[in-house]
Scaffold this active site. Structure first.
Site, PDB file in Angstrom:
ATOM      1  CB  ALA A 146       1.867  -2.595   1.686  1.00  0.00           C
ATOM      2  NE  ARG A 154      -4.610  -1.639  -3.321  1.00  0.00           N
ATOM      3  CZ  ARG A 154      -4.180  -1.621  -2.078  1.00  0.00           C
ATOM      4  NH1 ARG A 154      -4.700  -0.768  -1.205  1.00  0.00           N
ATOM      5  NH2 ARG A 154      -3.233  -2.435  -1.694  1.00  0.00           N
ATOM      6  CG  HIS A 171      -5.716  -3.479   8.169  1.00  0.00           C
ATOM      7  ND1 HIS A 171      -4.717  -2.890   7.428  1.00  0.00           N
ATOM      8  CD2 HIS A 171      -5.206  -3.692   9.391  1.00  0.00           C
ATOM      9  CE1 HIS A 171      -3.637  -2.765   8.174  1.00  0.00           C
ATOM     10  NE2 HIS A 171      -3.904  -3.242   9.383  1.00  0.00           N
ATOM     11  CG  ASN A 189      -5.674   1.063   5.910  1.00  0.00           C
ATOM     12  OD1 ASN A 189      -4.650   0.378   5.949  1.00  0.00           O
ATOM     13  ND2 ASN A 189      -6.724   0.738   5.166  1.00  0.00           N
ATOM     14  NE  ARG A 219      -5.937  -9.610   1.154  1.00  0.00           N
ATOM     15  CZ  ARG A 219      -5.532  -8.432   0.680  1.00  0.00           C
ATOM     16  NH1 ARG A 219      -5.637  -7.340   1.439  1.00  0.00           N
ATOM     17  NH2 ARG A 219      -5.036  -8.340  -0.531  1.00  0.00           N
ATOM     18  CE1 TYR A 243      -7.282  -4.114   0.479  1.00  0.00           C
ATOM     19  CE2 TYR A 243      -6.641  -4.171  -1.839  1.00  0.00           C
ATOM     20  CZ  TYR A 243      -6.349  -4.407  -0.510  1.00  0.00           C
ATOM     21  OH  TYR A 243      -5.132  -4.929  -0.154  1.00  0.00           O
ATOM     22  N   PRO A 250       0.006   4.005   1.580  1.00  0.00           N
ATOM     23  CG  PRO A 250       2.147   3.139   1.367  1.00  0.00           C
ATOM     24  CD  PRO A 250       1.145   3.562   2.373  1.00  0.00           C
ATOM     25  CG  ASN A 251      -0.638   1.092  -3.384  1.00  0.00           C
ATOM     26  OD1 ASN A 251      -0.327   1.697  -4.397  1.00  0.00           O
ATOM     27  ND2 ASN A 251       0.188   0.275  -2.760  1.00  0.00           N
ATOM     28  CD  GLU A 287      -2.387  -1.956  12.150  1.00  0.00           C
ATOM     29  OE1 GLU A 287      -1.401  -1.532  12.797  1.00  0.00           O
ATOM     30  OE2 GLU A 287      -2.436  -3.099  11.674  1.00  0.00           O
TER      31      GLU A 287
END
Ligand code: DQA
Length: 145
Positions: free
Chosen positions: A77, A18, A100, A74, A107, A23, A10-11, A98
């Site tokens: 969320a 964004r 990111h 990735n 964060r 990012y 998502p996103n 995985e």
């Protein structure tokens, strides 16, 4: 030739627009183009998939069984919430890494937990688009060894 499925959750279709302070300004299409080039150098074939829908991501993961040799993902969320994604990855049993863009451990507290990481070979976090390239290297090395 190895076949790797590259999944973005998502996103991540919004990269470039964004939260550029978090990012960066590189788009998902640019990340995929860079990976494609790297794939040619490494001699692996890449297949790209992005969705904002958990079920669509799960369907793609299930469909990878017997087709692809590994998964670079990735989960966005969903990293922090999705037991379904974790179980899906576990169910197909393909080697997975995985990645990111941001360092999730630096964060908000809710990002410190990855419910998906325990079913991965490993996690690469915090190197921007390079996280994907490092992840692809690591995944291919692991599969080939
Ligand atoms: C992300 C980190 C997640 O916490 C966030 O929800 C994302 C992007 C990253 O690549 O840094 O969507 O996975």
């Amino acid at each position: 030739m190895l076949s790797i499925l590259v999944i973005n959750g998502p996103n991540l279709n919004m990269l470039g627009i964004r939260e550029p302070g978090v990012y960066g300004t590189v788009t998902l299409a640019e990340i995929e183009a860079r990976l494609k080039k790297l794939g040619e150098t490494l001699g692996v074939q890449l297949h790209f998939f992005q969705s904002n829908h958990e079920g669509a991501l799960l369907d793609e993961i299930h469909a990878a069984f017997g087709i692809h040799d590994g998964i670079l993902i990735n989960p966005g969320a969903l990293t922090h919430t999705s037991y379904a994604l974790r179980d899906g990855l576990s169910a197909v049993g393909l080697p997975a890494v995985e990645v990111h863009l941001s360092n999730i451990h630096k964060r908000e507290a809710f990002r410190h937990i990855s419910v998906t990481a325990p079913v991965m070979l490993g996690q690469i976090s915090g190197f921007g688009p390079i996280s994907y390239e490092l992840g692809l290297h690591a995944l291919c090395k692991h599969i080939q060894s």
